[in-house]
Write an enzyme that holds these catalytic residues in place. Structure first.
Site, PDB file in Angstrom:
ATOM      1  N   TYR A   1       0.849  -1.210   0.000  1.00  0.00           N
ATOM      2  CA  TYR A   1       0.000   0.000   0.000  1.00  0.00           C
ATOM      3  C   TYR A   1       0.877   1.250   0.000  1.00  0.00           C
ATOM      4  O   TYR A   1       0.689   2.156  -0.815  1.00  0.00           O
ATOM      5  CB  TYR A   1      -0.916  -0.042   1.231  1.00  0.00           C
ATOM      6  CG  TYR A   1      -1.569   1.265   1.607  1.00  0.00           C
ATOM      7  CD1 TYR A   1      -2.677   1.751   0.903  1.00  0.00           C
ATOM      8  CD2 TYR A   1      -1.095   2.020   2.685  1.00  0.00           C
ATOM      9  CE1 TYR A   1      -3.281   2.944   1.265  1.00  0.00           C
ATOM     10  CE2 TYR A   1      -1.704   3.214   3.054  1.00  0.00           C
ATOM     11  CZ  TYR A   1      -2.796   3.675   2.341  1.00  0.00           C
ATOM     12  OH  TYR A   1      -3.388   4.857   2.696  1.00  0.00           O
TER      13      TYR A   1
HETATM   14  N1  NAD Z   1      -8.744   9.225   6.424  1.00  0.00           N
HETATM   15  C1  NAD Z   1      -7.420   9.323   6.593  1.00  0.00           C
HETATM   16  O1  NAD Z   1      -6.924   9.649   7.693  1.00  0.00           O
HETATM   17  C2  NAD Z   1      -6.492   9.044   5.446  1.00  0.00           C
HETATM   18  C3  NAD Z   1      -5.131   8.832   5.757  1.00  0.00           C
HETATM   19  C4  NAD Z   1      -4.255   8.597   4.723  1.00  0.00           C
HETATM   20  C5  NAD Z   1      -4.691   8.595   3.404  1.00  0.00           C
HETATM   21  N2  NAD Z   1      -6.011   8.809   3.130  1.00  0.00           N
HETATM   22  C6  NAD Z   1      -6.414   8.784   1.709  1.00  0.00           C
HETATM   23  O2  NAD Z   1      -7.421   9.737   1.452  1.00  0.00           O
HETATM   24  C7  NAD Z   1      -8.331   9.219   0.467  1.00  0.00           C
HETATM   25  C8  NAD Z   1      -9.760   9.264   0.997  1.00  0.00           C
HETATM   26  O3  NAD Z   1      -9.801   8.550   2.224  1.00  0.00           O
HETATM   27  P1  NAD Z   1     -11.119   8.390   3.106  1.00  0.00           P
HETATM   28  O4  NAD Z   1     -10.625   8.044   4.466  1.00  0.00           O
HETATM   29  O5  NAD Z   1     -12.019   9.576   2.913  1.00  0.00           O
HETATM   30  O6  NAD Z   1     -11.764   7.107   2.409  1.00  0.00           O
HETATM   31  P2  NAD Z   1     -13.208   6.405   2.648  1.00  0.00           P
HETATM   32  O7  NAD Z   1     -12.969   4.945   2.443  1.00  0.00           O
HETATM   33  O8  NAD Z   1     -13.780   6.836   3.959  1.00  0.00           O
HETATM   34  O9  NAD Z   1     -14.122   6.979   1.467  1.00  0.00           O
HETATM   35  C9  NAD Z   1     -13.790   6.591   0.152  1.00  0.00           C
HETATM   36  C10 NAD Z   1     -14.910   6.845  -0.831  1.00  0.00           C
HETATM   37  O10 NAD Z   1     -14.499   6.183  -2.038  1.00  0.00           O
HETATM   38  C11 NAD Z   1     -15.542   5.365  -2.514  1.00  0.00           C
HETATM   39  N3  NAD Z   1     -14.966   4.212  -3.207  1.00  0.00           N
HETATM   40  C12 NAD Z   1     -14.313   3.158  -2.652  1.00  0.00           C
HETATM   41  N4  NAD Z   1     -13.944   2.295  -3.605  1.00  0.00           N
HETATM   42  C13 NAD Z   1     -14.360   2.819  -4.787  1.00  0.00           C
HETATM   43  C14 NAD Z   1     -14.269   2.393  -6.122  1.00  0.00           C
HETATM   44  N5  NAD Z   1     -13.673   1.227  -6.459  1.00  0.00           N
HETATM   45  N6  NAD Z   1     -14.784   3.173  -7.104  1.00  0.00           N
HETATM   46  C15 NAD Z   1     -15.410   4.336  -6.778  1.00  0.00           C
HETATM   47  N7  NAD Z   1     -15.536   4.787  -5.523  1.00  0.00           N
HETATM   48  C16 NAD Z   1     -15.013   4.047  -4.539  1.00  0.00           C
HETATM   49  C17 NAD Z   1     -16.326   4.960  -1.276  1.00  0.00           C
HETATM   50  O11 NAD Z   1     -17.649   4.569  -1.620  1.00  0.00           O
HETATM   51  C18 NAD Z   1     -16.257   6.233  -0.442  1.00  0.00           C
HETATM   52  O12 NAD Z   1     -17.297   7.128  -0.803  1.00  0.00           O
HETATM   53  C19 NAD Z   1      -7.837   7.804   0.138  1.00  0.00           C
HETATM   54  O13 NAD Z   1      -7.026   7.845  -1.018  1.00  0.00           O
HETATM   55  C20 NAD Z   1      -6.996   7.418   1.339  1.00  0.00           C
HETATM   56  O14 NAD Z   1      -5.960   6.502   1.026  1.00  0.00           O
HETATM   57  C21 NAD Z   1      -6.913   9.012   4.128  1.00  0.00           C
END
Ligand code: NAD
Length: 270
Positions: A156
């Site tokens: 990842y």
């Molecule tokens: N939340 C954090 O603290 C954090 C930390 C590091 C990185 N990130 C990155 O930020 C980004 C968003 O994170 P988040 O925590 O809001 O994610 P989340 O999983 O809470 O939300 C993701 C959204 O993407 C949609 N999704 C998932 N798979 C999909 C697919 N195959 N096709 C279309 N839509 C899809 C889901 O339905 C959801 O609406 C990601 O790239 C994640 O790696 C987040």
């Protein structure tokens, strides 16, 4: 010399068009709402329906959802939207931590698809329109773990680091066409993927100040503010970079405050 018009009051994205992948929930939803509140017409591409899409519509913005799994071919509707802004937001660690030795190639493929391949496909599909219009801002969601280790998630973090490198090198290629590309590296943001309300027991919440200088958890709107900056002309001379939205965890690295005062990078009781 260009006019300093980006510093006048008013909506920052009036009349702009944006695509946000994974904009139905979490960080993507907050980004979509912030863009729409600043006058953008936002197309949210997600496998799920939107759960939170209330925003102040006085600037004339809108949010529309297109059902799309980013692991499949790009639908025509995304190109036809003619976006000035693309937020490649979908990403996931897919499974709980496992050593690399215990991983299977099938998992590597899954991680590649959900964290990296779709960013290449969608960027490749939308870039020609942006360069033709000589205007665009692309924002890639990476992670703090593209910049430091995450034991149990080596693949990842590898793909997220690849996204950082892609962002940097692409910026050099497309800058002369008037298109910018930057990354946001979040950490500790409360979302459906990382539900700190469930993950951190009530009795441990007083420890937040020892985990990040700005305490925590952060909220999706904390990331949306930075995405708004990167999408708008406020950042017109910014490209190829990464903004860390993590309450300071990247900056402090392995340093922790001691209960007795001061800091240590050798905690005895982590
Ligand atoms: N939340 C954090 O603290 C954090 C930390 C590091 C990185 N990130 C990155 O930020 C980004 C968003 O994170 P988040 O925590 O809001 O994610 P989340 O999983 O809470 O939300 C993701 C959204 O993407 C949609 N999704 C998932 N798979 C999909 C697919 N195959 N096709 C279309 N839509 C899809 C889901 O339905 C959801 O609406 C990601 O790239 C994640 O790696 C987040």
């Amino acid at each position: 010399m260009t006019e300093p018009n980006c510093f006048t009051p008013g909506p920052l994205l009036a009349g702009r068009r944006a695509v946000v992948t994974g904009g139905a929930a979490g960080i993507g939803a907050a980004v979509a709402r912030a863009f729409a509140a600043h006058g953008a017409h936002v197309l949210v591409a997600d496998i799920e329906p939107m759960t939170q899409c209330t925003f102040d519509s006085s600037a004339g913005g809108s949010i529309t959802r297109l059902e799309w799994d980013v692991r499949t071919a790009c639908p025509d509707g995304l190109v036809e939207h003619r976006p000035d802004v693309l937020v490649n937001n979908v990403g996931h660690f897919v499974q709980p931590p496992h050593t690399f030795a215990a991983n299977s190639p099938a998992l590597w493929d899954e991680l590649h698809e959900i964290n990296f391949a779709h960013v290449l496909r969608l960027t490749h599909a939308l870039l020609p329109g942006m360069t033709e219009r000589r205007r665009g801002s692309i924002i890639n969601l990476t992670t703090v773990e593209a910049h430091r280790a995450i034991p149990g998630h080596a693949v990842y973090s590898g793909y997220k680091a690849a996204l950082t490198g892609f962002t940097r090198s692409l910026s050099a290629e497309i800058g002369p066409s008037g298109v910018r590309v930057n990354a946001i590296a979040p950490d500790l943001v409360e979302t459906p993927q990382v539900p700190y309300e469930d993950i951190v027991p009530h009795e441990d919440r007083h420890l937040w100040p020892t985990w990040s200088p700005l305490c925590g958890p952060g909220q999706p709107d904390d990331v949306a503010g930075v995405a708004l900056f990167l999408a708008s002309d406020l950042s017109r001379f910014v490209t190829g970079g990464t903004i860390h939205v993590d309450g300071g965890t990247h900056a402090t690295g392995g340093w922790f405050p001691r209960r007795s005062g001061g800091w240590t990078n050798r905690p005895r009781n982590p």
